[in-house]
Design a protein around this motif. Structure first.
Motif, PDB file in Angstrom:
ATOM      1  N   THR A  82       0.824  -1.212   0.000  1.00  0.00           N
ATOM      2  CA  THR A  82       0.000   0.000   0.000  1.00  0.00           C
ATOM      3  C   THR A  82       0.862   1.269   0.000  1.00  0.00           C
ATOM      4  OG1 THR A  82      -0.129  -0.078   2.419  1.00  0.00           O
ATOM      5  CG2 THR A  82      -1.923  -1.124   1.194  1.00  0.00           C
ATOM      6  N   ARG A  83       2.135   1.118  -0.400  1.00  0.00           N
ATOM      7  CA  ARG A  83       3.012   2.293  -0.408  1.00  0.00           C
ATOM      8  C   ARG A  83       2.714   3.224  -1.569  1.00  0.00           C
ATOM      9  NH1 ARG A  83       8.828   0.015  -0.605  1.00  0.00           N
ATOM     10  NH2 ARG A  83       7.800  -1.126  -2.278  1.00  0.00           N
ATOM     11  N   GLY A  84       2.143   2.674  -2.646  1.00  0.00           N
ATOM     12  CA  GLY A  84       1.917   3.497  -3.823  1.00  0.00           C
ATOM     13  C   GLY A  84       3.232   3.841  -4.486  1.00  0.00           C
ATOM     14  N   CYS A  85       3.272   4.969  -5.138  1.00  0.00           N
ATOM     15  CA  CYS A  85       4.449   5.425  -5.887  1.00  0.00           C
ATOM     16  C   CYS A  85       5.004   6.676  -5.213  1.00  0.00           C
ATOM     17  CB  CYS A  85       4.031   5.725  -7.328  1.00  0.00           C
ATOM     18  SG  CYS A  85       5.232   6.635  -8.305  1.00  0.00           S
ATOM     19  N   LEU A  86       6.295   6.663  -4.940  1.00  0.00           N
ATOM     20  CA  LEU A  86       6.913   7.808  -4.276  1.00  0.00           C
ATOM     21  C   LEU A  86       6.775   9.072  -5.120  1.00  0.00           C
ATOM     22  CD1 LEU A  86       8.479   8.547  -1.710  1.00  0.00           C
ATOM     23  CD2 LEU A  86      10.589   8.029  -2.941  1.00  0.00           C
ATOM     24  N   LEU A  87       6.931   8.943  -6.436  1.00  0.00           N
ATOM     25  CA  LEU A  87       6.776  10.104  -7.325  1.00  0.00           C
ATOM     26  C   LEU A  87       5.345  10.628  -7.299  1.00  0.00           C
ATOM     27  CD1 LEU A  87       8.735   9.146 -10.562  1.00  0.00           C
ATOM     28  CD2 LEU A  87       9.233  11.052  -9.043  1.00  0.00           C
ATOM     29  N   CYS A  88       4.381   9.677  -7.345  1.00  0.00           N
ATOM     30  CA  CYS A  88       2.972  10.074  -7.356  1.00  0.00           C
ATOM     31  C   CYS A  88       2.595  10.769  -6.048  1.00  0.00           C
ATOM     32  CB  CYS A  88       2.078   8.856  -7.587  1.00  0.00           C
ATOM     33  SG  CYS A  88       2.384   8.049  -9.174  1.00  0.00           S
ATOM     34  N   SER A  89       3.110  10.249  -4.941  1.00  0.00           N
ATOM     35  CA  SER A  89       2.837  10.875  -3.644  1.00  0.00           C
ATOM     36  C   SER A  89       3.418  12.284  -3.601  1.00  0.00           C
ATOM     37  CB  SER A  89       3.425  10.031  -2.511  1.00  0.00           C
ATOM     38  OG  SER A  89       2.799   8.773  -2.463  1.00  0.00           O
ATOM     39  N   ALA A  90       4.629  12.431  -4.122  1.00  0.00           N
ATOM     40  CA  ALA A  90       5.244  13.764  -4.155  1.00  0.00           C
ATOM     41  C   ALA A  90       4.460  14.697  -5.068  1.00  0.00           C
ATOM     42  CB  ALA A  90       6.694  13.657  -4.620  1.00  0.00           C
ATOM     43  N   ALA A  91       3.987  14.156  -6.205  1.00  0.00           N
ATOM     44  CA  ALA A  91       3.245  14.980  -7.167  1.00  0.00           C
ATOM     45  C   ALA A  91       1.965  15.538  -6.561  1.00  0.00           C
ATOM     46  CB  ALA A  91       2.924  14.165  -8.418  1.00  0.00           C
ATOM     47  N   ALA A  92       1.403  14.813  -5.594  1.00  0.00           N
ATOM     48  CA  ALA A  92       0.147  15.241  -4.972  1.00  0.00           C
ATOM     49  C   ALA A  92       0.377  16.111  -3.735  1.00  0.00           C
ATOM     50  CB  ALA A  92      -0.686  14.015  -4.578  1.00  0.00           C
ATOM     51  N   GLY A  93       1.628  16.368  -3.396  1.00  0.00           N
ATOM     52  CA  GLY A  93       1.926  17.067  -2.149  1.00  0.00           C
ATOM     53  C   GLY A  93       2.322  18.524  -2.335  1.00  0.00           C
ATOM     54  N   TYR A  94       2.387  19.220  -1.220  1.00  0.00           N
ATOM     55  CA  TYR A  94       2.736  20.639  -1.222  1.00  0.00           C
ATOM     56  C   TYR A  94       4.179  20.863  -1.667  1.00  0.00           C
ATOM     57  CZ  TYR A  94       3.383  25.414   0.409  1.00  0.00           C
ATOM     58  OH  TYR A  94       3.663  26.753   0.478  1.00  0.00           O
ATOM     59  N   TYR A 127      -2.343   5.599 -14.359  1.00  0.00           N
ATOM     60  CA  TYR A 127      -1.250   5.015 -13.576  1.00  0.00           C
ATOM     61  C   TYR A 127      -1.076   5.779 -12.256  1.00  0.00           C
ATOM     62  CZ  TYR A 127       3.463   3.465 -12.356  1.00  0.00           C
ATOM     63  OH  TYR A 127       4.551   2.967 -11.691  1.00  0.00           O
ATOM     64  N   ILE A 128      -1.012   7.100 -12.367  1.00  0.00           N
ATOM     65  CA  ILE A 128      -0.844   7.928 -11.167  1.00  0.00           C
ATOM     66  C   ILE A 128      -2.027   7.723 -10.228  1.00  0.00           C
ATOM     67  CG2 ILE A 128      -0.740  10.303 -10.301  1.00  0.00           C
ATOM     68  CD1 ILE A 128       0.689  11.011 -12.978  1.00  0.00           C
ATOM     69  N   GLY A 129      -3.250   7.751 -10.788  1.00  0.00           N
ATOM     70  CA  GLY A 129      -4.440   7.583  -9.965  1.00  0.00           C
ATOM     71  C   GLY A 129      -4.466   6.248  -9.242  1.00  0.00           C
ATOM     72  N   LEU A 130      -4.079   5.180  -9.945  1.00  0.00           N
ATOM     73  CA  LEU A 130      -4.088   3.856  -9.317  1.00  0.00           C
ATOM     74  C   LEU A 130      -3.027   3.745  -8.232  1.00  0.00           C
ATOM     75  CD1 LEU A 130      -4.724   1.540 -12.387  1.00  0.00           C
ATOM     76  CD2 LEU A 130      -6.236   1.933 -10.441  1.00  0.00           C
ATOM     77  N   ARG A 131      -1.874   4.380  -8.449  1.00  0.00           N
ATOM     78  CA  ARG A 131      -0.836   4.335  -7.419  1.00  0.00           C
ATOM     79  C   ARG A 131      -1.274   5.107  -6.167  1.00  0.00           C
ATOM     80  NH1 ARG A 131       4.086   2.011  -9.117  1.00  0.00           N
ATOM     81  NH2 ARG A 131       4.290   1.788  -6.870  1.00  0.00           N
ATOM     82  N   VAL A 132      -2.000   6.209  -6.372  1.00  0.00           N
ATOM     83  CA  VAL A 132      -2.534   6.960  -5.233  1.00  0.00           C
ATOM     84  C   VAL A 132      -3.632   6.156  -4.535  1.00  0.00           C
ATOM     85  CG1 VAL A 132      -3.780   9.045  -4.538  1.00  0.00           C
ATOM     86  CG2 VAL A 132      -1.886   9.216  -6.163  1.00  0.00           C
ATOM     87  N   LEU A 133      -4.493   5.489  -5.327  1.00  0.00           N
ATOM     88  CA  LEU A 133      -5.524   4.631  -4.737  1.00  0.00           C
ATOM     89  C   LEU A 133      -4.903   3.530  -3.882  1.00  0.00           C
ATOM     90  CD1 LEU A 133      -8.196   4.055  -7.532  1.00  0.00           C
ATOM     91  CD2 LEU A 133      -8.531   5.178  -5.331  1.00  0.00           C
ATOM     92  N   ALA A 134      -3.810   2.960  -4.362  1.00  0.00           N
ATOM     93  CA  ALA A 134      -3.139   1.906  -3.596  1.00  0.00           C
ATOM     94  C   ALA A 134      -2.702   2.441  -2.235  1.00  0.00           C
ATOM     95  CB  ALA A 134      -1.930   1.381  -4.370  1.00  0.00           C
ATOM     96  N   ARG A 135      -2.177   3.654  -2.228  1.00  0.00           N
ATOM     97  CA  ARG A 135      -1.717   4.258  -0.973  1.00  0.00           C
ATOM     98  C   ARG A 135      -2.890   4.562  -0.036  1.00  0.00           C
ATOM     99  NH1 ARG A 135       2.885   6.107   1.082  1.00  0.00           N
ATOM    100  NH2 ARG A 135       2.885   7.942   2.405  1.00  0.00           N
ATOM    101  N   SER A 136      -4.047   4.859  -0.603  1.00  0.00           N
ATOM    102  CA  SER A 136      -5.210   5.198   0.207  1.00  0.00           C
ATOM    103  C   SER A 136      -5.925   3.952   0.739  1.00  0.00           C
ATOM    104  CB  SER A 136      -6.200   6.052  -0.596  1.00  0.00           C
ATOM    105  OG  SER A 136      -6.775   5.280  -1.627  1.00  0.00           O
ATOM    106  N   ARG A 137      -5.383   2.777   0.354  1.00  0.00           N
ATOM    107  CA  ARG A 137      -5.921   1.487   0.827  1.00  0.00           C
ATOM    108  C   ARG A 137      -7.363   1.254   0.393  1.00  0.00           C
ATOM    109  NH1 ARG A 137      -2.004   3.013   4.308  1.00  0.00           N
ATOM    110  NH2 ARG A 137      -0.678   1.425   5.227  1.00  0.00           N
ATOM    111  N   MET A 138      -7.691   1.711  -0.800  1.00  0.00           N
ATOM    112  CA  MET A 138      -9.005   1.434  -1.376  1.00  0.00           C
ATOM    113  C   MET A 138      -9.118  -0.065  -1.640  1.00  0.00           C
ATOM    114  SD  MET A 138     -10.724   4.267  -1.648  1.00  0.00           S
ATOM    115  CE  MET A 138     -11.905   4.219  -2.964  1.00  0.00           C
ATOM    116  N   PRO A 139     -10.334  -0.597  -1.673  1.00  0.00           N
ATOM    117  CA  PRO A 139     -10.494  -2.040  -1.916  1.00  0.00           C
ATOM    118  C   PRO A 139      -9.870  -2.461  -3.247  1.00  0.00           C
ATOM    119  CG  PRO A 139     -12.567  -1.053  -1.212  1.00  0.00           C
ATOM    120  CD  PRO A 139     -11.607   0.080  -1.441  1.00  0.00           C
ATOM    121  N   LEU A 140      -9.323  -3.670  -3.262  1.00  0.00           N
ATOM    122  CA  LEU A 140      -8.662  -4.187  -4.446  1.00  0.00           C
ATOM    123  C   LEU A 140      -9.600  -4.189  -5.650  1.00  0.00           C
ATOM    124  CD1 LEU A 140      -6.250  -5.556  -5.838  1.00  0.00           C
ATOM    125  CD2 LEU A 140      -7.102  -7.741  -4.977  1.00  0.00           C
TER     126      LEU A 140
END
Length: 197
Positions: A102-114, A165-178
Motif C-alpha cells: 500500500t506504499r503506492g508510488c513515491l513520485l505520485c505521492s510527491a506529485a500530490a503534495g505541497y 497510472y498515477i491515480g491507481l498508485r494513489v488509490l493503492a496508498r489510500s488502501r481502497m479495496p482491491l
C-alpha cells in the motif's frame, strides 16, 4: 585526519526513501530521518547537506530503480505487442496491491503534495513522470492498433494512461479495496481495445 564514512550512501538513500514513503516529504522530521537511516545529525548533514538535497537524491534513486523498471517493461521487445506491455505494467500494479503493498508510488505521492511548490522537487517529479509517459508512448508505437495513429493522438492516449497510472498508485496508498483497482485495470484494457480500432 577525517574519519572514514561508516555507512554506504546508497543504503542510506534507500532507508531515507522508506521514511519519505511513510511520512511524506513535509512530515518527515529530522529525528524520523536520523532514526530511519541510523545516522547521527552530523553524518546526515555532512553527507547530504539538508533534507531537500536528500529528498532529491531519493527521487533520483527512485527514478533509476522504479521508473527504470517500468520503462523496461514498456519497451521490452520480447513482447511484440505494446498493448500487452502496458497491460502487464498495470497487472503488476494490481498484483502488488493484492499482495498488500500500500506504499503506492513515491513520485505520485510527491506529485500530490505541497512539496511541488519547490521548483527543484517539481522538476525531479516531472522528469520521472516523463520517463513513464515516454515508455507508454513507446509501447503504443509497437501496438498494431495504435502504430498508424497520428503522433498527437497516440500521445494523448499515453497521457490518459499516465493519469490512470498515477491515480491507481494513489488509490493503492489510500488502501481502497482491491476491486476498485481491478475494475480500473479492466477499463484500461477496454480503452486499449477501443482506441485505434
Amino acid at each position: 585526519m577525517a574519519r572514514p564514512r561508516e555507512f554506504k550512501t546508497d543504503d542510506a538513500i534507500k532507508k531515507a526513501a522508506n521514511v519519505f514513503w511513510e511520512k511524506g516529504y513535509l512530515e518527515a522530521s529530522l529525528p524520523d530521518l536520523l532514526d530511519g537511516m541510523g545516522l547521527t545529525r552530523g553524518s546526515l548533514y555532512k553527507a547530504f547537506k539538508d533534507k531537500k538535497t536528500l529528498f532529491l537524491l531519493v527521487l533520483a534513486h527512485y527514478e533509476e530503480e522504479a521508473v527504470g523498471a517500468a520503462k523496461a517493461c514498456l519497451t521490452d521487445s520480447s513482447v511484440p505487442d505494446g498493448r500487452d506491455r502496458i497491460l502487464s505494467l498495470f497487472a503488476a500494479l494490481c498484483a502488488a496491491v493484492a499482495a498488500g503493498d500500500t506504499r503506492g508510488c513515491l513520485l505520485c505521492s510527491a506529485a500530490a503534495g505541497y512539496e511541488m511548490s519547490d521548483p527543484d522537487i517539481a522538476a525531479a517529479v516531472e522528469k520521472g513522470m516523463s520517463g513513464i509517459r515516454e515508455g507508454l508512448e513507446a509501447a503504443l508505437n509497437d501496438s498494431p492498433l495504435h502504430a498508424e495513429m497520428p503522433d498527437v493522438e497516440r500521445r494523448a492516449i499515453a497521457n490518459v494512461l499516465l493519469t490512470q497510472y498515477i491515480g491507481l498508485r494513489v488509490l493503492a496508498r489510500s488502501r481502497m479495496p482491491l476491486g476498485i483497482v481491478e475494475q480500473s485495470v479492466d477499463s484500461i484494457r477496454r480503452l486499449l481495445e477501443m482506441d485505434g480500432a
